[in-house]
Design an enzyme around this catalytic site. Structure first.
Site, PDB file in Angstrom:
ATOM      1  N   ASP A  24     -27.423  -5.566  27.389  1.00 26.70           N
ATOM      2  CA  ASP A  24     -28.592  -6.436  27.523  1.00 26.70           C
ATOM      3  C   ASP A  24     -28.722  -7.363  26.327  1.00 26.70           C
ATOM      4  O   ASP A  24     -29.071  -8.535  26.478  1.00 26.70           O
ATOM      5  CB  ASP A  24     -29.869  -5.618  27.690  1.00 26.70           C
ATOM      6  CG  ASP A  24     -31.070  -6.542  27.735  1.00 26.70           C
ATOM      7  OD1 ASP A  24     -31.131  -7.355  28.678  1.00 26.70           O
ATOM      8  OD2 ASP A  24     -31.904  -6.520  26.813  1.00 26.70           O
ATOM      9  N   SER A  32     -33.283  -6.159  32.545  1.00 25.83           N
ATOM     10  CA  SER A  32     -33.254  -6.243  31.085  1.00 25.83           C
ATOM     11  C   SER A  32     -34.345  -5.357  30.489  1.00 25.83           C
ATOM     12  O   SER A  32     -34.094  -4.518  29.612  1.00 25.83           O
ATOM     13  CB  SER A  32     -33.458  -7.709  30.682  1.00 25.83           C
ATOM     14  OG  SER A  32     -33.756  -7.843  29.328  1.00 25.83           O
ATOM     15  N   ARG A  92     -28.344 -15.660  28.300  1.00 26.75           N
ATOM     16  CA  ARG A  92     -29.318 -16.241  29.248  1.00 26.75           C
ATOM     17  C   ARG A  92     -30.212 -17.253  28.552  1.00 26.75           C
ATOM     18  O   ARG A  92     -30.584 -18.284  29.118  1.00 26.75           O
ATOM     19  CB  ARG A  92     -30.163 -15.131  29.882  1.00 26.75           C
ATOM     20  CG  ARG A  92     -29.376 -14.287  30.882  1.00 26.75           C
ATOM     21  CD  ARG A  92     -30.118 -12.997  31.208  1.00 26.75           C
ATOM     22  NE  ARG A  92     -31.451 -13.227  31.685  1.00 26.75           N
ATOM     23  CZ  ARG A  92     -32.489 -12.405  31.479  1.00 26.75           C
ATOM     24  NH1 ARG A  92     -32.322 -11.282  30.814  1.00 26.75           N
ATOM     25  NH2 ARG A  92     -33.673 -12.699  31.950  1.00 26.75           N
ATOM     26  N   HIS A 107     -44.931  -1.552  28.117  1.00 26.52           N
ATOM     27  CA  HIS A 107     -44.201  -2.785  27.836  1.00 26.52           C
ATOM     28  C   HIS A 107     -45.030  -3.953  28.341  1.00 26.52           C
ATOM     29  O   HIS A 107     -45.507  -3.943  29.473  1.00 26.52           O
ATOM     30  CB  HIS A 107     -42.841  -2.793  28.548  1.00 26.52           C
ATOM     31  CG  HIS A 107     -42.101  -4.077  28.320  1.00 26.52           C
ATOM     32  ND1 HIS A 107     -41.342  -4.296  27.205  1.00 26.52           N
ATOM     33  CD2 HIS A 107     -42.065  -5.224  29.035  1.00 26.52           C
ATOM     34  CE1 HIS A 107     -40.856  -5.528  27.249  1.00 26.52           C
ATOM     35  NE2 HIS A 107     -41.280  -6.113  28.353  1.00 26.52           N
ATOM     36  N   LYS A 155     -33.825  -1.075  28.872  1.00 21.27           N
ATOM     37  CA  LYS A 155     -34.225  -0.652  27.529  1.00 21.27           C
ATOM     38  C   LYS A 155     -35.258   0.459  27.588  1.00 21.27           C
ATOM     39  O   LYS A 155     -35.207   1.416  26.818  1.00 21.27           O
ATOM     40  CB  LYS A 155     -34.759  -1.849  26.735  1.00 21.27           C
ATOM     41  CG  LYS A 155     -33.642  -2.793  26.325  1.00 21.27           C
ATOM     42  CD  LYS A 155     -34.147  -4.068  25.690  1.00 21.27           C
ATOM     43  CE  LYS A 155     -34.705  -5.020  26.716  1.00 21.27           C
ATOM     44  NZ  LYS A 155     -34.871  -6.396  26.296  1.00 21.27           N
TER      45      LYS A 155
HETATM   46  N1  URA Z   1     -37.954  -9.515  28.004  1.00 22.37           N
HETATM   47  C1  URA Z   1     -36.790  -8.850  28.059  1.00 22.37           C
HETATM   48  O1  URA Z   1     -36.594  -7.879  27.354  1.00 22.37           O
HETATM   49  N2  URA Z   1     -35.837  -9.311  28.893  1.00 22.37           N
HETATM   50  C2  URA Z   1     -36.010 -10.376  29.673  1.00 22.37           C
HETATM   51  O2  URA Z   1     -35.122 -10.711  30.409  1.00 22.37           O
HETATM   52  C3  URA Z   1     -37.231 -11.056  29.614  1.00 22.37           C
HETATM   53  C4  URA Z   1     -38.194 -10.595  28.760  1.00 22.37           C
END
Ligand code: URA
Length: 429
Positions: free
Chosen positions: A165, A187, A172, A86, A191
């Site tokens: 999320d 967050s 947010r 990621h 995932k």
């Molecule tokens: N990427 C995400 O998936 N979540 C966040 O809060 C910030 C960047």
């Protein structure tokens, strides 16, 4: 009031700097997902978390609650080990494109759930959608089959993965509460843990073009995420990498696909190759394969073979020509000397204003739009020779893109102020 809790009590606890209990966290995340806690209450709680923070236990519990809001994928019955990467997002960051097939070519399957871009950082799915016929939506069953047969899938996360999320991130985004380390870390990690990968490598970007502008906050985010992954039984490592300069020589969609294909063909810009290979080594090590050298699989064409199969499996034609922008504009080097600075944010904003990115979630992107730069910091340039090529379908976009680039680079006659900055800044495990 439910489960002995109500939203105001949880908000007040965090507002006053208290730790939230496990049951408060479980309740508030579940109740927000099912609509019992209102958006204005969750936005107030998110702001209290941004201001007062959460400790390791609270962040781990919050992450677990977000995972529990949806489904969890499981690739444990594949005949391959799995690893994913990621990136926290950067300019010209096309690394996933060569990386996923490269790691698969080394014997580790890559279940990569990616997103679309918002703002100046591009999204992997937007880039791949520049390829004729390629589809981002893959069912869980088709994802499993493709991982087993090809070894790599890059696709959109389904709506059942961490729905808490999805809802919270959108909130947010419009309430000034994105930049909270506990919320960013939970967050991302909810995932990635729900995705069911066996190992995870985090590329945490630092610099003007990144979320995290300084090394200390990037290190804190990286450590938080590594702890969350490790606590969840996921082998997790983070690399802190430079994003003060954009990666490679392109930012956009089709132009980044073309550059990725060059890397898969054994060429491409040195920094893109360096980061791709470094991340591949970490993913392979996380999956227990330290016996394969990824650079060899770029050189011998096997990563390219996986790329072609991966694109075809999702309906794409790896031999189709890529879309080209209708209009182009060349910016010439203003002087002869050394390019001493190229600012990632300036380039990212220019690509975005040319149409490569979107301002709102529902906007389309232009596949051919973007910026190509013809020199990297440290390179010699000659007055009047092309320094940037701006690409768009809509020539009215050039002026605003040029404004973004203004002040975003320096050419100095003797280059004495040029300080090469290392791409790999730190490793956190
Ligand atoms: N990427 C995400 O998936 N979540 C966040 O809060 C910030 C960047």
């Amino acid at each position: 009031m439910s489960g002995g809790h109500d939203a105001v009590e949880v908000i007040i606890a965090k507002r006053d700097g208290a730790e939230l209990s496990d049951s408060q966290i479980d309740w508030v995340v579940a109740a927000y997902t099912n609509g019992e806690v209102a958006d204005e209450q969750m936005s107030s709680l998110a702001m209290a978390i941004l201001l007062n923070g959460m400790n390791r236990r609270e962040i781990a519990r919050w992450t677990a609650a977000m995972i529990a809001s949806g489904e969890r994928l499981d690739f444990g019955d594949l005949s391959w080990p799995t690893a994913d990467k990621h990136s926290t997002g950067g300019v010209g960051d096309k690394i996933t494109l060569p990386l996923a097939p490269l790691v698969a070519a080394c014997g580790v399957a890559v279940p990569q759930l990616s997103g679309r871009g918002l703002g100046h950082t591009g999204g992997t799915l937007d880039k791949l959608e520049a390829i004729a016929g390629w589809r981002a939506d893959v069912t869980n069953a088709a994802m499993w089959d493709q991982l087993q047969s090809v070894g790599a899938v890059i696709c959109a996360a389904g709506s059942e993965l961490a729905p808490a999320d999805k809802k919270l991130y959108a909130l947010r985004d419009v309430t000034g509460t994105v930049e909270a380390i506990p919320l960013i870390a939970s967050s991302i990690m909810s995932k990635k843990i729900a995705e069911g990968t066996g190992a995870l490598v985090l590329d945490v970007k630092v610099g003007t073009g990144a979320f995290m502008k300084d090394v200390d906050t990037a290190r804190e985010l990286a450590s938080t995420m590594v702890e969350l992954g490790t606590d969840a039984g996921l082998h997790t490592v983070a690399l802190l990498t430079d994003m003060s300069t954009p990666l490679g020589l392109t930012a956009g969609n089709a132009v980044e696909v073309a550059e990725s294909v060059e890397v898969l063909a054994g060429g491409g810009p040195a920094d893109v190759v360096e980061l791709t290979v470094a991340l591949a080594r970490e993913m392979l090590a996380g999956a227990g394969r330290t016996d394969v050298e990824p650079a060899d699989k770029l050189a011998d064409g096997s990563a390219m073979d996986v790329w072609r199969s991966m694109i075809s499996a999702q309906g794409g034609d790896p031999d189709a020509g890529l879309p080209e922008a209708r209009e182009s504009h060349v910016v010439a080097a203003p002087a002869t000397g050394v390019l001493t600075r190229l600012d990632a944010l300036a380039v990212g904003m220019a690509a975005w204003r040319l149409g490569a990115g979107r301002a709102r979630k529902e906007d389309p992107v232009q596949p051919g739009a973007g910026v190509v730069w013809h020199a990297r910091p440290g390179d010699q340039v000659t007055e009047g020779s092309p320094l940037f090529t701006l690409l768009t379908d809509d020539e009215s976009r050039f002026d605003r893109a040029l404004e973004s680039l203004d002040g975003g680079f320096d050419v100095e006659p003797d280059g004495s102020s040029y300080q090469p900055s290392p791409l790999l800044i730190d490793r956190i495990s």
